[in-house]
Design a protein around this motif. Structure first.
Motif, short mmCIF file in Angstrom:
data_model
loop_
_atom_site.label_atom_id
_atom_site.label_comp_id
_atom_site.label_asym_id
_atom_site.label_seq_id
_atom_site.Cartn_x
_atom_site.Cartn_y
_atom_site.Cartn_z
N ALA A 13 0.82 -1.22 0.00
CA ALA A 13 0.00 0.00 0.00
C ALA A 13 0.85 1.26 0.00
N SER A 15 2.77 2.32 -2.40
CA SER A 15 3.14 2.80 -3.73
C SER A 15 2.14 2.30 -4.78
N GLY A 16 2.09 3.01 -5.89
CA GLY A 16 1.40 2.52 -7.09
C GLY A 16 -0.04 2.06 -6.89
N GLY A 18 -1.38 -0.33 -5.05
CA GLY A 18 -1.81 -0.53 -3.66
C GLY A 18 -2.13 0.78 -2.96
N GLY A 87 4.07 -6.95 -4.87
CA GLY A 87 4.72 -7.80 -5.87
C GLY A 87 5.92 -7.09 -6.45
N ILE A 110 7.85 -13.48 -2.73
CA ILE A 110 6.96 -12.32 -2.58
C ILE A 110 5.68 -12.48 -3.40
N VAL A 136 -3.55 -9.42 -6.98
CA VAL A 136 -3.10 -8.62 -8.13
C VAL A 136 -2.01 -9.39 -8.86
N TYR A 153 9.24 -13.77 -13.18
CA TYR A 153 8.06 -12.95 -12.88
C TYR A 153 6.81 -13.59 -13.48
N LYS A 157 3.35 -15.16 -11.62
CA LYS A 157 1.99 -14.64 -11.80
C LYS A 157 1.05 -15.72 -12.37
N GLY A 184 -2.35 -4.80 -17.34
CA GLY A 184 -1.28 -4.58 -18.30
C GLY A 184 -0.39 -3.48 -17.71
N PRO A 185 0.42 -2.82 -18.53
CA PRO A 185 1.30 -1.78 -17.99
C PRO A 185 0.54 -0.65 -17.28
N VAL A 186 1.01 -0.32 -16.09
CA VAL A 186 0.40 0.73 -15.26
C VAL A 186 1.52 1.66 -14.80
N PHE A 190 7.00 0.58 -10.48
CA PHE A 190 7.31 -0.84 -10.63
C PHE A 190 8.60 -1.11 -11.41
N ASN A 193 11.67 0.21 -9.54
CA ASN A 193 12.01 -0.67 -8.41
C ASN A 193 12.68 -1.96 -8.90
P1 NDP Z 1 5.16 -0.57 -7.16
O1 NDP Z 1 6.59 -1.00 -7.27
O2 NDP Z 1 4.82 0.87 -7.29
O3 NDP Z 1 4.54 -1.10 -5.80
C1 NDP Z 1 4.86 -2.37 -5.29
C2 NDP Z 1 4.37 -2.43 -3.86
O4 NDP Z 1 4.67 -3.73 -3.34
C3 NDP Z 1 5.06 -1.40 -2.99
O5 NDP Z 1 4.10 -0.81 -2.14
C4 NDP Z 1 6.05 -2.24 -2.18
O6 NDP Z 1 6.17 -1.67 -0.89
C5 NDP Z 1 5.29 -3.55 -2.08
N1 NDP Z 1 6.16 -4.67 -1.79
C6 NDP Z 1 7.06 -5.26 -2.61
N2 NDP Z 1 7.69 -6.25 -1.97
C7 NDP Z 1 7.17 -6.29 -0.71
C8 NDP Z 1 7.41 -7.08 0.43
N3 NDP Z 1 8.31 -8.05 0.42
N4 NDP Z 1 6.68 -6.86 1.55
C9 NDP Z 1 5.76 -5.86 1.58
N5 NDP Z 1 5.48 -5.09 0.54
C10 NDP Z 1 6.19 -5.29 -0.59
O7 NDP Z 1 4.40 -1.41 -8.28
P2 NDP Z 1 2.87 -1.57 -8.70
O8 NDP Z 1 1.98 -0.76 -7.86
O9 NDP Z 1 2.83 -1.40 -10.14
O10 NDP Z 1 2.67 -3.13 -8.39
C11 NDP Z 1 1.60 -3.65 -7.64
C12 NDP Z 1 1.24 -5.01 -8.19
O11 NDP Z 1 0.79 -4.87 -9.53
C13 NDP Z 1 2.40 -6.01 -8.23
O12 NDP Z 1 1.95 -7.26 -7.76
C14 NDP Z 1 2.75 -6.07 -9.71
O13 NDP Z 1 3.30 -7.32 -10.06
C15 NDP Z 1 1.39 -5.84 -10.33
N6 NDP Z 1 1.46 -5.37 -11.73
C16 NDP Z 1 1.98 -4.13 -12.03
C17 NDP Z 1 2.04 -3.72 -13.35
C18 NDP Z 1 2.57 -2.38 -13.75
O14 NDP Z 1 2.77 -2.16 -14.96
N7 NDP Z 1 2.83 -1.45 -12.84
C19 NDP Z 1 1.58 -4.59 -14.44
C20 NDP Z 1 1.04 -5.85 -14.01
C21 NDP Z 1 1.00 -6.21 -12.71
P3 NDP Z 1 7.54 -1.41 -0.12
O15 NDP Z 1 8.58 -1.03 -1.10
O16 NDP Z 1 7.16 -0.34 0.85
O17 NDP Z 1 7.81 -2.70 0.58
#
Ligand code: NDP
Length: 249
Positions: A13, A15-16, A18, A87, A110, A136, A153, A157, A184-186, A190, A193
C-alpha cells in the motif's frame, strides 16, 4: 460501493496500485490496513487515508505475515477483504541471468509464497465475515513474456492465477470469494524498483487503445471485485490492459 465498517488489508500500500486502492477504499468508508516496508512512503499515503492502521512488514517474512493478521484482529476484530497486491520483478529475471535461482526465490517468495501464506492466515477470519480476496497478478501470467528476462516474474503470476482458482474452490463453500486482477502496464514505480530502465509509454503501441493505465484504474477494479456488486464473481481473472493481450504483433 460503500465499505463502511469493512476492514480491508492491502499489501504493497506504500506505492502505485496498492496506494491508489488504499486511498479509494478509505474514501468509500473502509477501515484500511496498509502493509509495506518503506515507512516514509507508507506515511505519505497514510496521510491521505482516514485513520488507517499502518503495518511496516515484509510479506515474505513469516513472522511479519502473522503480525499483519494479528495486529489487524487486535485493532479491528475482523477482516472483510484481503488485497494481495505486493509484488515485484527483477531485471534479468530469466533463466540466463546471474544468480538465477536466488532471483527465482526472491520473486516467488513475494509474488506467490507470501500470498499463499497470508491467504491461509486470513481465511479463518474471512470465513467469519463471508469476506473476499483480490489477488493482483499480471497479464505476464497469461501470455508469453514480452522480453526474455521476465521468466521468473511471469511464472510467479501464472501460478498466482491458478492459486486464485484453487483458493476459490476451497473457500467458496464458506461464502468467501477469491478473484484476480491482471493489469497490463500501469504507470507506477514498478519498473524503477525492478531496475528496468524503461518508460511505461514504450508499451503504448503494443496496446489496442494506444495507452497505458493509471493506478486508479486498477483500484477501481479491485474495489468492484471486493464489493457486494461482485457477489456472484469468484475464481475469475479480470484483465485490465488497454487491449494488450488481444493486439497482434
Ligand atoms: P510498485 O513498485 O509501485 O509497488 C509495489 C508495492 O509492493 C510497494 O508498495 C512495495 O512496498 C510492495 N512490496 C514489494 N515487496 C514487498 C514485500 N516483500 N513486503 C511488503 N510489501 C512489498 O508497483 P505496482 O503498484 O505497479 O505493483 C503492484 C502489483 O501490480 C504487483 O503485484 C505487480 O506485479 C502488479 N502489476 C503491475 C504492473 C505495472 O505495470 N505497474 C503490471 C502488471 C501487474 P515497499 O517497497 O514499501 O515494501
Amino acid at each position: 460501493m460503500s465499505f463502511k465498517n469493512k476492514v480491508v488489508i492491502i499489501t504493497g500500500a506504500s506505492s502505485g496500485i496498492g496506494a491508489a486502492a488504499a486511498k479509494m477504499f478509505s474514501k468509500e468508508g473502509a477501515q484500511v490496513v496498509m502493509v509495506g516496508r518503506n515507512e516514509t512512503k507508507l506515511s505519505a499515503v497514510a496521510k491521505q487515508c482516514s485513520s488507517p492502521l499502518v503495518i511496516r512488514a515484509d510479506v515474505a517474512n513469516d513472522d511479519d505475515a502473522r503480525r499483519v493478521i494479528n495486529e489487524t484482529i487486535k485493532k479491528f476484530g475482523q477482516i472483510d477483504v484481503l488485497v494481495n497486491n505486493a509484488g515485484m520483478a527483477m531485471k534479468n529475471g530469466g533463466l540466463l541471468g546471474n544468480d538465477m535461482i536466488q532471483v527465482y526465490d526472491s520473486i516467488m517468495n513475494i509474488n506467490l509464497r507470501a500470498v499463499v501464506h497470508l491467504t491461509s492466515l486470513a481465511a479463518p477470519h474471512l470465513i467469519k465475515t463471508k469476506g473476499n480476496i483480490v489477488n493482483v497478478s499480471s497479464i505476464g501470467g497469461l501470455a508469453p513474456p514480452i522480453d526474455s528476462g521476465s521468466t521468473n516474474y511471469c511464472i510467479s503470476k501464472a501460478a498466482l492465477n491458478h492459486f486464485t482458482v484453487c483458493a476459490a474452490v476451497e473457500l467458496g463453500g464458506y461464502g468467501v470469494r477469491v478473484n484476480t486482477l491482471s493489469p497490463g502496464p500501469v504507470k507506477t514505480d514498478f519498473l524503477e524498483n525492478a531496475k528496468i530502465e524503461l518508460d511505461f509509454d514504450i508499451f503504448r503501441p503494443s496496446t489496442m487503445l494506444n495507452r497505458v493505465s493509471e493506478p486508479e484504474e486498477m483500484a477501481d477494479v479491485i474495489l468492484y471485485l471486493a464489493s457486494d456488486r461482485a457477489r456472484g464473481v469468484t475464481g475469475s481473472n479480470y484483465v485490465n490492459d488497454n487491449g494488450m493481450l488481444i493486439k497482434k504483433p
